[in-house]
Design a protein around this motif. Sequence first.
Motif, PDB file in Angstrom:
ATOM      1  N   CYS A 261      17.202  54.283  53.574  1.00 30.41           N
ATOM      2  CA  CYS A 261      18.449  54.907  54.009  1.00 30.41           C
ATOM      3  C   CYS A 261      19.562  53.873  54.150  1.00 30.41           C
ATOM      4  CB  CYS A 261      18.219  55.575  55.365  1.00 30.41           C
ATOM      5  SG  CYS A 261      19.660  56.440  55.946  1.00 30.41           S
TER       6      CYS A 261
ATOM      7  N   GLY B 187      22.009  54.444  56.276  1.00 29.99           N
ATOM      8  CA  GLY B 187      22.607  54.718  57.584  1.00 29.99           C
ATOM      9  C   GLY B 187      22.289  53.643  58.621  1.00 29.99           C
ATOM     10  N   GLN B 188      23.058  53.648  59.700  1.00 28.09           N
ATOM     11  CA  GLN B 188      22.869  52.693  60.801  1.00 28.09           C
ATOM     12  C   GLN B 188      22.857  53.434  62.135  1.00 28.09           C
ATOM     13  OE1 GLN B 188      22.552  49.265  60.415  1.00 28.09           O
ATOM     14  NE2 GLN B 188      22.408  49.750  58.219  1.00 28.09           N
ATOM     15  N   CYS B 189      22.310  54.652  62.158  1.00 28.72           N
ATOM     16  CA  CYS B 189      22.368  55.449  63.383  1.00 28.72           C
ATOM     17  C   CYS B 189      21.665  54.704  64.519  1.00 28.72           C
ATOM     18  CB  CYS B 189      21.746  56.826  63.154  1.00 28.72           C
ATOM     19  SG  CYS B 189      22.510  57.667  61.752  1.00 28.72           S
TER      20      CYS B 189
ATOM     21  N   PHE C 216      20.212  55.576  67.227  1.00 28.83           N
ATOM     22  CA  PHE C 216      19.001  56.117  67.857  1.00 28.83           C
ATOM     23  C   PHE C 216      17.792  56.072  66.925  1.00 28.83           C
ATOM     24  CE2 PHE C 216      21.425  59.490  65.795  1.00 28.83           C
ATOM     25  CZ  PHE C 216      20.480  60.046  64.945  1.00 28.83           C
ATOM     26  N   CYS C 217      17.998  55.685  65.684  1.00 29.87           N
ATOM     27  CA  CYS C 217      16.987  55.898  64.649  1.00 29.87           C
ATOM     28  C   CYS C 217      16.121  54.660  64.378  1.00 29.87           C
ATOM     29  CB  CYS C 217      17.665  56.293  63.347  1.00 29.87           C
ATOM     30  SG  CYS C 217      16.500  56.482  61.985  1.00 29.87           S
TER      31      CYS C 217
ATOM     32  N   ARG D 188      14.656  54.098  59.999  1.00 28.53           N
ATOM     33  CA  ARG D 188      15.240  53.182  59.006  1.00 28.53           C
ATOM     34  C   ARG D 188      14.557  51.821  59.021  1.00 28.53           C
ATOM     35  NH1 ARG D 188      19.842  50.391  61.495  1.00 28.53           N
ATOM     36  NH2 ARG D 188      20.032  51.029  63.656  1.00 28.53           N
TER      37      ARG D 188
ATOM     38  N   GLY E 177      15.545  59.972  52.519  1.00 27.89           N
ATOM     39  CA  GLY E 177      15.785  59.659  53.920  1.00 27.89           C
ATOM     40  C   GLY E 177      17.097  60.299  54.351  1.00 27.89           C
ATOM     41  N   ASP E 178      18.100  60.138  53.512  1.00 32.06           N
ATOM     42  CA  ASP E 178      19.403  60.798  53.673  1.00 32.06           C
ATOM     43  C   ASP E 178      19.886  61.137  52.265  1.00 32.06           C
ATOM     44  OD1 ASP E 178      22.731  59.612  54.699  1.00 32.06           O
ATOM     45  OD2 ASP E 178      22.025  61.537  53.934  1.00 32.06           O
TER      46      ASP E 178
ATOM     47  N   ASN F  99      23.069  63.804  55.443  1.00 34.10           N
ATOM     48  CA  ASN F  99      23.931  63.354  56.535  1.00 34.10           C
ATOM     49  C   ASN F  99      25.351  63.906  56.355  1.00 34.10           C
ATOM     50  OD1 ASN F  99      25.626  61.882  58.286  1.00 34.10           O
ATOM     51  ND2 ASN F  99      24.188  60.169  58.328  1.00 34.10           N
TER      52      ASN F  99
ATOM     53  N   ARG G  75      27.464  57.921  63.781  1.00 34.30           N
ATOM     54  CA  ARG G  75      27.234  58.910  62.720  1.00 34.30           C
ATOM     55  C   ARG G  75      28.338  58.864  61.685  1.00 34.30           C
ATOM     56  NH1 ARG G  75      22.553  60.846  61.400  1.00 34.30           N
ATOM     57  NH2 ARG G  75      23.281  62.950  60.916  1.00 34.30           N
TER      58      ARG G  75
HETATM   59  S1  SF4 Z   1      18.977  59.134  61.360  1.00 33.79           S
HETATM   60 FE1  SF4 Z   1      18.765  59.559  59.202  1.00 33.79          FE
HETATM   61  S2  SF4 Z   1      20.728  58.899  58.329  1.00 33.79           S
HETATM   62 FE2  SF4 Z   1      20.556  57.918  60.315  1.00 33.79          FE
HETATM   63  S3  SF4 Z   1      19.617  55.925  59.904  1.00 33.79           S
HETATM   64 FE3  SF4 Z   1      17.967  57.361  60.425  1.00 33.79          FE
HETATM   65  S4  SF4 Z   1      17.195  58.101  58.465  1.00 33.79           S
HETATM   66 FE4  SF4 Z   1      19.231  57.215  58.116  1.00 33.79          FE
END
Ligand code: SF4
Length: 466
Positions: free
Chosen positions: A213, A215-217, A219-220, A223, A257-258, A292, A334
């Motif tokens: 992915c 993304g850099q969310c 809470f996640c 990744r 993943g996204d 996303n 996000r």
């Molecule tokens: S929540 Fe989804 S979009 Fe965001 S970093 Fe994690 S896998 Fe990627």
Amino acid sequence: MAYCGPGAASHGRSTHRERGWMKSVCIAYGLGCPRAAVDSARLSEYVRANRWPVANRIEEADVILVTLCGYNADQEERSIHLLDSADRRRKPGSKLVVVGCLAGIAADRLRASYDADLVPPVDGADLDGILGATVPLDAIADPNEIEPYIRSAESYLDDTDRHPGDGRVKSVMRRALVDSGARELLRRRQWKRELIHLVRRERVFSIRVAEGCAGQCTFCAIRFAAGPLRSKPLEAVLSEFDAGLAGGYKHFRLIAGDLGCYGQDIGTTVAELLHLMMQRTGDFELTLLDFNLKWFIAYSDSLLDVLSRNRARLRSLTLPMQSGSDRVLQRMRRGHTARDAQTALRALRQACPQVDLNTQVLVGFPGETEDDFEDTLKVLRAVRFDWVQFYDYQDRPGTEASDMPGKVARDVIRARSLRARRETGLRRAALEYRLTRTPEDRLAARRVKRLSETAGTAGDRGPRTG
Ligand code: SF4
């Protein structure tokens, strides 16, 4: 298929390369998402390509590869319960290999408790060294009809292995509820299609278009286990699609993943991919998972154009919104505002009124106030998604959110989560959610109720640490 990811340094305790030590392999599917399901199915083809015999039971296997998930703390506990069971049942001298995101998300805990090799998705190629493969994992294509593989891989672990604390009775009740899903579906707009799917056991052609992915969310932790974005070349995706069409498939599911960031690492975009897919002739429908919203907003002009001109071919689209509060969306990183999200979703509803529009919401992110939560409910009321998957926020190892101040108390999260399910008409989900309550939760829920009755309010306005 160079995109399948590099082999990083092995996480395993032992790396046997000698040939001939392995008599049989068992690919057990514990818990996971569509991406994990594709990985597990691919492992079955990997075993077949290396001509390793398949064991009928965990107790007979020389190698047990078990897929486990850890997207939140509760899921990690369920996975650990399954791993305990597999570890207890395996024969002495056998090798235990944990695959799936848990291997990357909870590596320290797993290393401290199990004599096992840990191979998260980003390090899949490490299996070649661990198992002494002659046909490398990178040479194995993703299977497209996943369900048969998962049904067989799930059969290695039965109900008694699953759901810690649920016990047999609760898992039977849970299963009855799940099986009664038809009732819920019948109440919903999409019941005709879903009923056909349920009755006909419709064949679904799954195409994984990317791993990892961009993304850099905050809470996640997924990744960390999945690694950076690795998109499958456009031609490879289209040739799989063409193979599915030639095979008579009508329902296609795109997995990543996204999905929204597909192609950014190879000079293309998801909009171009969909445009090229929609140029194919024939009667087919697409299900687009885990897209996303940030990217849907970024590409909305070209996406709305291609989707509205092919609206009959878009069956379902999942656009996780996570929150309706700009303050929380920013802390989640996000990359979009609630207003931008609503504008894009309203335009999508107009362009494709028939689509099953689904989302995911994370309840109780650190610092989430009652007002932030109200903002989320406002968006849910305005957009009226066909399905909402609610998740309770729980710290994940190594994430920024886990170090953020303003943690919301579990009983407040549960109260909001329950209310959100009720407010979005998900009665069955609300009932199922209540079934997952621990004795502590019941106690806490009674305390919240008593507090709000004495205070005459529905919960306080600020985050409450604890
Ligand atoms: S929540 Fe989804 S979009 Fe965001 S970093 Fe994690 S896998 Fe990627």
